[in-house]
Motif scaffolding. Structure first.
Motif, PDB file in Angstrom:
ATOM      1  N   THR A   1      17.171 -34.526  -9.164  1.00  0.00           N
ATOM      2  CA  THR A   1      18.411 -34.241  -9.205  1.00  0.00           C
ATOM      3  C   THR A   1      19.210 -33.434  -8.856  1.00  0.00           C
ATOM      4  N   ASP A   2      20.824 -33.278  -8.239  1.00  0.00           N
ATOM      5  CA  ASP A   2      20.913 -32.590  -7.551  1.00  0.00           C
ATOM      6  C   ASP A   2      21.576 -30.718  -8.797  1.00  0.00           C
ATOM      7  N   VAL A   3      21.479 -31.066  -9.264  1.00  0.00           N
ATOM      8  CA  VAL A   3      22.457 -30.777  -9.822  1.00  0.00           C
ATOM      9  C   VAL A   3      22.235 -28.500 -10.037  1.00  0.00           C
ATOM     10  N   HIS A   4      21.031 -28.118  -9.675  1.00  0.00           N
ATOM     11  CA  HIS A   4      21.060 -27.185  -9.549  1.00  0.00           C
ATOM     12  C   HIS A   4      21.055 -26.367  -8.037  1.00  0.00           C
ATOM     13  N   TRP A   5      22.184 -27.322  -7.445  1.00  0.00           N
ATOM     14  CA  TRP A   5      23.301 -27.355  -6.727  1.00  0.00           C
ATOM     15  C   TRP A   5      24.290 -26.380  -6.663  1.00  0.00           C
ATOM     16  N   TYR A   6      25.076 -27.639  -7.999  1.00  0.00           N
ATOM     17  CA  TYR A   6      26.283 -27.339  -8.406  1.00  0.00           C
ATOM     18  C   TYR A   6      26.195 -26.308  -9.740  1.00  0.00           C
ATOM     19  N   VAL A   7      25.068 -25.867  -9.939  1.00  0.00           N
ATOM     20  CA  VAL A   7      25.332 -24.803 -11.141  1.00  0.00           C
ATOM     21  C   VAL A   7      25.121 -23.339 -10.604  1.00  0.00           C
ATOM     22  N   ALA A   8      24.489 -23.583  -9.225  1.00  0.00           N
ATOM     23  CA  ALA A   8      24.762 -22.472  -8.145  1.00  0.00           C
ATOM     24  C   ALA A   8      26.252 -21.964  -7.846  1.00  0.00           C
ATOM     25  N   GLY A   9      26.602 -23.270  -7.220  1.00  0.00           N
ATOM     26  CA  GLY A   9      28.334 -23.262  -6.510  1.00  0.00           C
ATOM     27  C   GLY A   9      28.878 -22.782  -7.437  1.00  0.00           C
ATOM     28  N   CYS A  10      28.718 -23.151  -8.667  1.00  0.00           N
ATOM     29  CA  CYS A  10      30.147 -23.263  -9.746  1.00  0.00           C
ATOM     30  C   CYS A  10      29.618 -21.945 -10.056  1.00  0.00           C
ATOM     31  N   LEU A  11      28.512 -21.223 -10.802  1.00  0.00           N
ATOM     32  CA  LEU A  11      28.280 -19.846 -11.195  1.00  0.00           C
ATOM     33  C   LEU A  11      29.070 -18.899 -10.604  1.00  0.00           C
ATOM     34  N   MET A  12      29.293 -19.279  -9.225  1.00  0.00           N
ATOM     35  CA  MET A  12      29.578 -18.301  -8.269  1.00  0.00           C
ATOM     36  C   MET A  12      31.638 -18.066  -8.372  1.00  0.00           C
ATOM     37  N   ILE A  13      31.075 -20.039  -7.739  1.00  0.00           N
ATOM     38  CA  ILE A  13      32.946 -19.278  -8.436  1.00  0.00           C
ATOM     39  C   ILE A  13      33.348 -19.070  -9.541  1.00  0.00           C
ATOM     40  N   ILE A  14      32.737 -19.312 -10.540  1.00  0.00           N
ATOM     41  CA  ILE A  14      33.151 -18.531 -11.969  1.00  0.00           C
ATOM     42  C   ILE A  14      33.136 -17.240 -11.786  1.00  0.00           C
ATOM     43  N   TYR A  15      32.119 -16.539 -11.076  1.00  0.00           N
ATOM     44  CA  TYR A  15      32.099 -15.216 -11.117  1.00  0.00           C
ATOM     45  C   TYR A  15      34.070 -14.761 -10.050  1.00  0.00           C
ATOM     46  N   ASP A  16      33.438 -15.474  -9.008  1.00  0.00           N
ATOM     47  CA  ASP A  16      34.577 -14.750  -8.371  1.00  0.00           C
ATOM     48  C   ASP A  16      35.795 -15.170  -9.626  1.00  0.00           C
ATOM     49  N   VAL A  17      36.291 -16.264  -9.438  1.00  0.00           N
ATOM     50  CA  VAL A  17      37.076 -16.017 -10.125  1.00  0.00           C
ATOM     51  C   VAL A  17      37.581 -14.832 -11.483  1.00  0.00           C
ATOM     52  N   MET A  18      36.387 -14.797 -11.849  1.00  0.00           N
ATOM     53  CA  MET A  18      36.343 -14.031 -13.189  1.00  0.00           C
ATOM     54  C   MET A  18      36.054 -12.142 -12.314  1.00  0.00           C
ATOM     55  N   LEU A  19      35.966 -12.149 -11.327  1.00  0.00           N
ATOM     56  CA  LEU A  19      36.669 -10.693 -10.828  1.00  0.00           C
ATOM     57  C   LEU A  19      38.173 -10.589 -10.478  1.00  0.00           C
ATOM     58  N   LEU A  20      38.403 -11.615  -9.847  1.00  0.00           N
ATOM     59  CA  LEU A  20      39.979 -11.787  -9.983  1.00  0.00           C
ATOM     60  C   LEU A  20      40.903 -11.813 -11.029  1.00  0.00           C
ATOM     61  N   TRP A  21      39.934 -11.978 -11.829  1.00  0.00           N
ATOM     62  CA  TRP A  21      40.827 -12.037 -13.193  1.00  0.00           C
ATOM     63  C   TRP A  21      40.751 -10.372 -13.563  1.00  0.00           C
ATOM     64  N   ASN A  22      39.949 -10.137 -14.052  1.00  0.00           N
ATOM     65  CA  ASN A  22      39.596  -8.748 -14.412  1.00  0.00           C
ATOM     66  C   ASN A  22      40.343  -7.819 -13.230  1.00  0.00           C
ATOM     67  N   PHE A  23      40.306  -7.910 -12.191  1.00  0.00           N
ATOM     68  CA  PHE A  23      40.553  -6.286 -11.636  1.00  0.00           C
ATOM     69  C   PHE A  23      41.517  -7.001  -9.961  1.00  0.00           C
ATOM     70  N   HIS A  24      42.305  -7.729 -10.472  1.00  0.00           N
ATOM     71  CA  HIS A  24      43.985  -7.750  -9.997  1.00  0.00           C
ATOM     72  C   HIS A  24      45.102  -6.876  -9.479  1.00  0.00           C
ATOM     73  N   SER A  25      45.128  -5.799 -10.748  1.00  0.00           N
ATOM     74  CA  SER A  25      45.674  -5.319 -11.487  1.00  0.00           C
ATOM     75  C   SER A  25      45.196  -3.971 -11.129  1.00  0.00           C
ATOM     76  N   VAL A  26      43.929  -3.471 -10.642  1.00  0.00           N
ATOM     77  CA  VAL A  26      43.219  -2.327 -10.785  1.00  0.00           C
ATOM     78  C   VAL A  26      43.544  -1.365  -9.859  1.00  0.00           C
ATOM     79  N   LYS A  27      44.120  -0.533  -9.215  1.00  0.00           N
ATOM     80  CA  LYS A  27      44.564  -0.250  -7.471  1.00  0.00           C
ATOM     81  C   LYS A  27      43.582   1.474  -7.861  1.00  0.00           C
ATOM     82  N   PRO A  28      43.320   1.612  -6.451  1.00  0.00           N
ATOM     83  CA  PRO A  28      42.358   2.811  -6.130  1.00  0.00           C
ATOM     84  C   PRO A  28      43.592   3.956  -5.878  1.00  0.00           C
ATOM     85  N   PRO A  29      42.954   4.730  -6.776  1.00  0.00           N
ATOM     86  CA  PRO A  29      44.384   5.843  -6.237  1.00  0.00           C
ATOM     87  C   PRO A  29      45.153   6.099  -5.608  1.00  0.00           C
ATOM     88  N   GLU A  30      44.416   5.889  -3.995  1.00  0.00           N
ATOM     89  CA  GLU A  30      44.818   6.193  -3.098  1.00  0.00           C
ATOM     90  C   GLU A  30      46.023   5.509  -3.324  1.00  0.00           C
TER      91      GLU A  30
END
Length: 135
Positions: free
Chosen positions: A83-112
């Motif tokens: 099956t092609d499940v490994h392509w979908y799992v890899a792509g979905c995990l990477m998208i979830i990772y990106d969205v979680m990073l954005l969600w968790n850090f969108h309001s954290v600004k560097p000191p500068e």
């Protein structure tokens, strides 16, 4: 990074090998674009005395993930090789990772950036100048 994940999801949907390889090549060309930005941001949000430790922890986690991923991939491929499940799992995990990073850090600004917001004061060059009258 998100566009490269979408290219990865498109690989099994391609009707022929040439287009599938094209999707992989497009993914490879942009998959590492976020690394310098993410590294810079990670260092910027840390206290200066903790930056070396933070970079070390980040690099260790990346190496652990890179060393464990072949085991996980081998297990998935052995169970779902037809099956092609490994392509979908890899792509979905990477998208979830990106969205979680954005969600968790969108309001954290560097000191500068935080300092710029707090200490915004007009200087002599930005103040409006009086217009001389023509009388």
């Amino acid at each position: 990074h998100l566009p490269s994940s979408i290219f990865l999801l498109l690989v099994p949907l391609m009707p022929n090998l040439q287009l599938a390889v094209l999707m992989l090549l497009l993914r490879f060309t942009i998959s590492q674009m976020d690394v310098p930005t993410r590294s810079s941001y990670s260092v910027a949000v840390c206290h200066p005395t903790e930056r070396t430790t933070a970079v070390g922890i980040i690099n260790i986690m990346r190496m652990l993930a890179a060393s464990i991923s072949p085991l996980v991939a081998g297990s998935v491929l052995s169970r779902f090789s037809n099956t092609d499940v490994h392509w979908y799992v890899a792509g979905c995990l990477m998208i979830i990772y990106d969205v979680m990073l954005l969600w968790n850090f969108h309001s954290v600004k560097p000191p500068e950036e935080r300092e710029q917001e707090v200490h915004v004061t007009p200087d002599a060059d930005t103040l409006p100048r009086p217009v001389a009258s023509s009388k």
